[in-house]
Scaffold this active site. Structure first.
Site, PDB file in Angstrom:
ATOM      1  N   ASN A   1      23.383 -15.086 108.599  1.00 34.71           N
ATOM      2  CA  ASN A   1      23.796 -13.763 109.065  1.00 34.71           C
ATOM      3  C   ASN A   1      22.829 -12.747 108.460  1.00 34.71           C
ATOM      4  O   ASN A   1      22.560 -12.791 107.260  1.00 34.71           O
ATOM      5  CB  ASN A   1      25.227 -13.447 108.609  1.00 34.71           C
ATOM      6  CG  ASN A   1      26.242 -14.358 109.273  1.00 34.71           C
ATOM      7  OD1 ASN A   1      26.099 -14.701 110.444  1.00 34.71           O
ATOM      8  ND2 ASN A   1      27.266 -14.764 108.530  1.00 34.71           N
TER       9      ASN A   1
ATOM     10  N   GLN B   1      26.812 -10.080 107.767  1.00 35.13           N
ATOM     11  CA  GLN B   1      26.365 -10.424 106.416  1.00 35.13           C
ATOM     12  C   GLN B   1      27.156  -9.584 105.434  1.00 35.13           C
ATOM     13  O   GLN B   1      27.263  -8.354 105.600  1.00 35.13           O
ATOM     14  CB  GLN B   1      24.859 -10.168 106.242  1.00 35.13           C
ATOM     15  CG  GLN B   1      24.370 -10.618 104.869  1.00 35.13           C
ATOM     16  CD  GLN B   1      22.858 -10.496 104.674  1.00 35.13           C
ATOM     17  OE1 GLN B   1      22.142 -10.027 105.562  1.00 35.13           O
ATOM     18  NE2 GLN B   1      22.385 -10.923 103.510  1.00 35.13           N
ATOM     19  N   SER B   2      27.729 -10.234 104.437  1.00 34.90           N
ATOM     20  CA  SER B   2      28.542  -9.515 103.455  1.00 34.90           C
ATOM     21  C   SER B   2      27.993  -9.648 102.037  1.00 34.90           C
ATOM     22  O   SER B   2      28.290  -8.825 101.177  1.00 34.90           O
ATOM     23  CB  SER B   2      29.990 -10.014 103.495  1.00 34.90           C
ATOM     24  OG  SER B   2      30.047 -11.385 103.198  1.00 34.90           O
ATOM     25  N   VAL B   3      27.201 -10.691 101.793  1.00 35.80           N
ATOM     26  CA  VAL B   3      26.567 -10.860 100.483  1.00 35.80           C
ATOM     27  C   VAL B   3      25.061 -10.712 100.698  1.00 35.80           C
ATOM     28  O   VAL B   3      24.451 -11.505 101.431  1.00 35.80           O
ATOM     29  CB  VAL B   3      26.898 -12.230  99.857  1.00 35.80           C
ATOM     30  CG1 VAL B   3      26.135 -12.407  98.549  1.00 35.80           C
ATOM     31  CG2 VAL B   3      28.397 -12.377  99.625  1.00 35.80           C
TER      32      VAL B   3
ATOM     33  N   HIS C   1      21.218 -16.513 102.077  1.00 30.70           N
ATOM     34  CA  HIS C   1      21.938 -17.790 102.009  1.00 30.70           C
ATOM     35  C   HIS C   1      22.060 -18.373 103.391  1.00 30.70           C
ATOM     36  O   HIS C   1      22.207 -17.658 104.371  1.00 30.70           O
ATOM     37  CB  HIS C   1      23.325 -17.609 101.376  1.00 30.70           C
ATOM     38  CG  HIS C   1      24.152 -16.548 102.038  1.00 30.70           C
ATOM     39  ND1 HIS C   1      23.950 -15.200 101.807  1.00 30.70           N
ATOM     40  CD2 HIS C   1      25.142 -16.627 102.936  1.00 30.70           C
ATOM     41  CE1 HIS C   1      24.805 -14.492 102.516  1.00 30.70           C
ATOM     42  NE2 HIS C   1      25.533 -15.330 103.237  1.00 30.70           N
TER      43      HIS C   1
ATOM     44  N   HIS D   1      24.397 -20.699 105.655  1.00 32.24           N
ATOM     45  CA  HIS D   1      25.693 -21.357 105.819  1.00 32.24           C
ATOM     46  C   HIS D   1      25.460 -22.737 106.455  1.00 32.24           C
ATOM     47  O   HIS D   1      24.680 -22.863 107.408  1.00 32.24           O
ATOM     48  CB  HIS D   1      26.585 -20.570 106.782  1.00 32.24           C
ATOM     49  CG  HIS D   1      27.009 -19.229 106.300  1.00 32.24           C
ATOM     50  ND1 HIS D   1      28.246 -19.005 105.714  1.00 32.24           N
ATOM     51  CD2 HIS D   1      26.390 -18.030 106.319  1.00 32.24           C
ATOM     52  CE1 HIS D   1      28.360 -17.719 105.420  1.00 32.24           C
ATOM     53  NE2 HIS D   1      27.249 -17.099 105.778  1.00 32.24           N
TER      54      HIS D   1
HETATM   55  P1  AMP Z   1      27.801 -13.669 104.708  1.00 31.20           P
HETATM   56  O1  AMP Z   1      29.035 -12.969 105.231  1.00 31.20           O
HETATM   57  O2  AMP Z   1      26.971 -14.328 105.747  1.00 31.20           O
HETATM   58  O3  AMP Z   1      27.023 -12.736 103.809  1.00 31.20           O
HETATM   59  O4  AMP Z   1      28.326 -14.857 103.821  1.00 31.20           O
HETATM   60  C1  AMP Z   1      28.748 -14.696 102.503  1.00 31.20           C
HETATM   61  C2  AMP Z   1      29.648 -15.847 102.203  1.00 31.20           C
HETATM   62  O5  AMP Z   1      29.821 -15.902 100.807  1.00 31.20           O
HETATM   63  C3  AMP Z   1      31.040 -15.721 102.838  1.00 31.20           C
HETATM   64  O6  AMP Z   1      31.273 -16.821 103.692  1.00 31.20           O
HETATM   65  C4  AMP Z   1      31.971 -15.691 101.625  1.00 31.20           C
HETATM   66  O7  AMP Z   1      33.166 -16.394 101.857  1.00 31.20           O
HETATM   67  C5  AMP Z   1      31.118 -16.364 100.558  1.00 31.20           C
HETATM   68  N1  AMP Z   1      31.454 -15.995  99.200  1.00 31.20           N
HETATM   69  C6  AMP Z   1      31.677 -14.744  98.708  1.00 31.20           C
HETATM   70  N2  AMP Z   1      31.937 -14.805  97.393  1.00 31.20           N
HETATM   71  C7  AMP Z   1      31.863 -16.101  97.040  1.00 31.20           C
HETATM   72  C8  AMP Z   1      32.041 -16.820  95.820  1.00 31.20           C
HETATM   73  N3  AMP Z   1      32.347 -16.198  94.679  1.00 31.20           N
HETATM   74  N4  AMP Z   1      31.898 -18.167  95.833  1.00 31.20           N
HETATM   75  C9  AMP Z   1      31.592 -18.809  96.973  1.00 31.20           C
HETATM   76  N5  AMP Z   1      31.407 -18.213  98.156  1.00 31.20           N
HETATM   77  C10 AMP Z   1      31.547 -16.870  98.194  1.00 31.20           C
END
Ligand code: AMP
Length: 112
Positions: A85, A92-94, A98, A100
């Site tokens: 993402n 994208q949230s992080v 990464h 998936h």
């Molecule tokens: P994205 O939304 O593509 O940025 O994906 C970030 C992913 O990180 C999401 O699927 C979250 O569930 C996962 N995530 C967030 N915090 C953690 C954590 N502490 N350990 C493992 N996965 C996480």
């Protein structure tokens, strides 16, 4: 950039289920799995998004797919989905690169 959740996991500041680790990558179980198997392949180098890659990162990103293949092969999966993402509009949230890797259920196309 400020330390991301994933850098904090690498530094053992917050816990995670670690499936694989070497000097360059960590593979963890997603905390909110969207499939029976949902892994995240994370380079330790803190790159925020795909948009932040440069030419020097080609090998780093290519190796993420080989790592995904190797981990899934060990788990016995030949069918799985890989997703990057990129940006908030793509969910994208992080903001630490990464990949998936999802498996263990039927998938639809197009994705939501
Ligand atoms: P994205 O939304 O593509 O940025 O994906 C970030 C992913 O990180 C999401 O699927 C979250 O569930 C996962 N995530 C967030 N915090 C953690 C954590 N502490 N350990 C493992 N996965 C996480």
């Amino acid at each position: 950039m400020q330390d991301s959740i994933f850098t904090k996991i690498v530094n053992r500041e917050i816990p995670a289920e670690i499936v694989f680790e070497d000097d360059w990558y960590i593979v963890i179980k997603d905390i909110q799995p969207q499939a029976p198997v949902h892994l995240l392949v994370v380079p330790k180098k803190p790159i925020a998004t795909l948009n932040d890659l440069d030419e020097d990162d080609a090998e780093l990103v290519g190796a993420m797919f080989l790592l995904a293949k190797g981990v899934m092969s060990k788990l016995g999966y030949t069918d799985y989905r890989t997703v990057f993402n990129c940006g908030p509009g793509a969910q994208q949230s992080v903001f630490h690169l990464h990949l998936h890797v999802l498996a263990g259920r039927p998938f639809q196309w197009p994705p939501g």
